[in-house]
Design an enzyme around this catalytic site. Sequence first.
Site, mmCIF file in Angstrom:
data_model
loop_
_atom_site.group_PDB
_atom_site.id
_atom_site.type_symbol
_atom_site.label_atom_id
_atom_site.label_comp_id
_atom_site.label_asym_id
_atom_site.label_seq_id
_atom_site.Cartn_x
_atom_site.Cartn_y
_atom_site.Cartn_z
ATOM 1 N N CYS A 97 75.038 -5.275 -91.898
ATOM 2 C CA CYS A 97 74.701 -6.515 -92.322
ATOM 3 C C CYS A 97 75.942 -6.827 -93.318
ATOM 4 C CB CYS A 97 73.460 -6.698 -93.378
ATOM 5 S SG CYS A 97 72.048 -6.418 -92.321
ATOM 6 N N HIS A 104 73.581 -11.653 -98.733
ATOM 7 C CA HIS A 104 72.898 -11.400 -97.588
ATOM 8 C C HIS A 104 71.573 -12.041 -97.395
ATOM 9 C CE1 HIS A 104 71.663 -9.621 -93.777
ATOM 10 N NE2 HIS A 104 70.836 -8.420 -94.426
ATOM 11 N N ASN A 120 66.481 -12.884 -91.377
ATOM 12 C CA ASN A 120 67.564 -12.082 -91.681
ATOM 13 C C ASN A 120 68.518 -11.945 -90.310
ATOM 14 O OD1 ASN A 120 69.179 -9.752 -91.750
ATOM 15 N ND2 ASN A 120 67.834 -8.541 -92.779
HETATM 16 N N1 ACO Z 1 52.020 -8.696 -91.934
HETATM 17 C C1 ACO Z 1 50.988 -8.138 -92.385
HETATM 18 N N2 ACO Z 1 51.001 -6.967 -93.272
HETATM 19 C C2 ACO Z 1 52.190 -6.479 -93.101
HETATM 20 C C3 ACO Z 1 53.448 -6.992 -92.280
HETATM 21 C C4 ACO Z 1 53.246 -7.984 -91.763
HETATM 22 N N3 ACO Z 1 54.297 -8.705 -90.986
HETATM 23 N N4 ACO Z 1 54.339 -5.958 -92.452
HETATM 24 C C5 ACO Z 1 53.821 -4.991 -93.209
HETATM 25 N N5 ACO Z 1 52.456 -5.147 -93.483
HETATM 26 C C6 ACO Z 1 51.572 -4.641 -94.395
HETATM 27 C C7 ACO Z 1 51.826 -3.011 -94.276
HETATM 28 O O1 ACO Z 1 51.315 -2.382 -93.278
HETATM 29 C C8 ACO Z 1 51.356 -2.204 -95.614
HETATM 30 O O2 ACO Z 1 49.960 -2.215 -95.337
HETATM 31 P P1 ACO Z 1 49.041 -1.136 -96.166
HETATM 32 O O3 ACO Z 1 49.330 -1.479 -97.562
HETATM 33 O O4 ACO Z 1 47.739 -1.293 -95.705
HETATM 34 O O5 ACO Z 1 49.858 0.132 -95.713
HETATM 35 C C9 ACO Z 1 51.469 -3.704 -96.503
HETATM 36 O O6 ACO Z 1 51.859 -4.647 -95.675
HETATM 37 C C10 ACO Z 1 52.736 -3.416 -97.244
HETATM 38 O O7 ACO Z 1 53.799 -3.195 -96.884
HETATM 39 P P2 ACO Z 1 55.191 -2.644 -97.355
HETATM 40 O O8 ACO Z 1 56.355 -2.193 -96.417
HETATM 41 O O9 ACO Z 1 55.158 -2.002 -98.557
HETATM 42 O O10 ACO Z 1 55.607 -4.249 -97.961
HETATM 43 P P3 ACO Z 1 56.882 -4.846 -98.829
HETATM 44 O O11 ACO Z 1 56.197 -5.663 -99.781
HETATM 45 O O12 ACO Z 1 57.765 -3.571 -99.217
HETATM 46 O O13 ACO Z 1 57.520 -5.944 -97.691
HETATM 47 C C11 ACO Z 1 59.803 -5.744 -96.763
HETATM 48 C C12 ACO Z 1 58.125 -5.439 -96.618
HETATM 49 C C13 ACO Z 1 59.578 -7.299 -96.686
HETATM 50 C C14 ACO Z 1 60.395 -5.328 -95.454
HETATM 51 C C15 ACO Z 1 60.569 -5.370 -97.856
HETATM 52 O O14 ACO Z 1 60.325 -4.138 -98.128
HETATM 53 C C16 ACO Z 1 61.806 -5.865 -97.831
HETATM 54 O O15 ACO Z 1 62.321 -6.877 -97.891
HETATM 55 N N6 ACO Z 1 62.686 -4.705 -98.051
HETATM 56 C C17 ACO Z 1 64.266 -4.643 -98.265
HETATM 57 C C18 ACO Z 1 64.874 -4.988 -96.746
HETATM 58 C C19 ACO Z 1 66.171 -5.295 -96.779
HETATM 59 O O16 ACO Z 1 66.562 -5.786 -97.710
HETATM 60 N N7 ACO Z 1 66.919 -4.910 -95.497
HETATM 61 C C20 ACO Z 1 68.350 -5.299 -95.581
HETATM 62 C C21 ACO Z 1 69.141 -4.321 -94.912
HETATM 63 S S1 ACO Z 1 68.775 -4.586 -93.144
HETATM 64 C C22 ACO Z 1 69.213 -5.911 -92.612
HETATM 65 O O17 ACO Z 1 69.524 -6.868 -93.246
HETATM 66 C C23 ACO Z 1 69.089 -6.067 -91.069
#
Ligand code: ACO
Length: 314
Positions: free
Chosen positions: A113, A239, A270
């Site tokens: 990215c 980003h 993204n």
């Molecule tokens: N819908 C509903 N529930 C979901 C979904 C979904 N789409 N996805 C995950 N969940 C659930 C999980 O299973 C989990 O359930 P549980 O508590 O029963 O186990 C719960 O939601 C929480 O999941 P987390 O993964 O902890 O959710 P989080 O709040 O961390 O959000 C996210 C996930 C959006 C990916 C976040 O962690 C994030 O944005 N991280 C940074 C990612 C990033 O910036 N990447 C950049 C580099 S990569 C690139 O840009 C190509």
Amino acid sequence: MSGSRITALGHYQPARVLTNDDLAGLVDTSDEWIRRRTGIATRRIAAPDESVTDLATAAAGKALAASGLQPSDIGLVTVATCTAMDRCPSTAAQVAARLGIPSAVAYDLNNGCAGFTTALAGADHAVRAGAARHALVIGAEKMSDVTDWSDRSTCVLLGDGAGAAVVSADEQAGIGPVAWGSDPTRGNAVRLQGDWHPHFAQEGQTVFRWVTAHLPEIARDACARAGLTPADLAGVVTHQANLRIIEAVVRQLGLSEDTVIATDVVDSGNTSAASVPLALSKLTERREVPAGAPVLLLAFGGGLSWAGQVVACP
Ligand code: ACO
């Protein structure tokens, strides 16, 4: 010439809009969850026969037309991408051929990215060294090709698109010194995994914590290298991975209340290396930041890697 600047921008997104409700028909998710955790409302998905080269060429053609230059003026073409399926010839060489650019050096760059801002720094360095007078710098991704459509934790995040910038030699430095690097101790936190048909995977919370802890300092570093503080910025284009990350980072910067923050992630999801040029091109098209005003570009991703610089808004 002592510097280089972005003189024109262009972007392209495929026609098909994929909504959160559409995704809720595919996996166990909801519009409410996606908006609350990521801010994303829609993303664009390329047609099956639409390639990264098609996306890149469309964006680059617009940037070239907006610059007023001829194809023969371009001496360097670089495409930042991690999703191009063609290894050789490079996407950049194919874009150059399609746009009728006769003799430019043309190469792809994969820094996840952070690819576009890394490629922009490389083009700035090449122009300042006299290796090219005008360059086309493109970020293009077809993330839908590497999406696991059965994985709700990633398929809701990604989108396709491309953005491009023309960089030209200038007496003044319109592209500031780059702040860049990588943290190999978290090298697997974002990855394309699988050999023949890789798909996107990440440790979402690891990346979230790393970015919100480190990006503000990197942003301040990029500003300092340009002789500025964050309070001087007219715009910030990070980003576009997650609206919560953007808000958490900009909250820590001490920006002026007039600073325009790019939030294209809401409409586009993204788009990896395409996200910064896509958001910058839209922000410029809407004239949200005056020409010449300082805008911080800052990207992060697989590696974990990062690259950012302050540019004069074209
Ligand atoms: N819908 C509903 N529930 C979901 C979904 C979904 N789409 N996805 C995950 N969940 C659930 C999980 O299973 C989990 O359930 P549980 O508590 O029963 O186990 C719960 O939601 C929480 O999941 P987390 O993964 O902890 O959710 P989080 O709040 O961390 O959000 C996210 C996930 C959006 C990916 C976040 O962690 C994030 O944005 N991280 C940074 C990612 C990033 O910036 N990447 C950049 C580099 S990569 C690139 O840009 C190509």
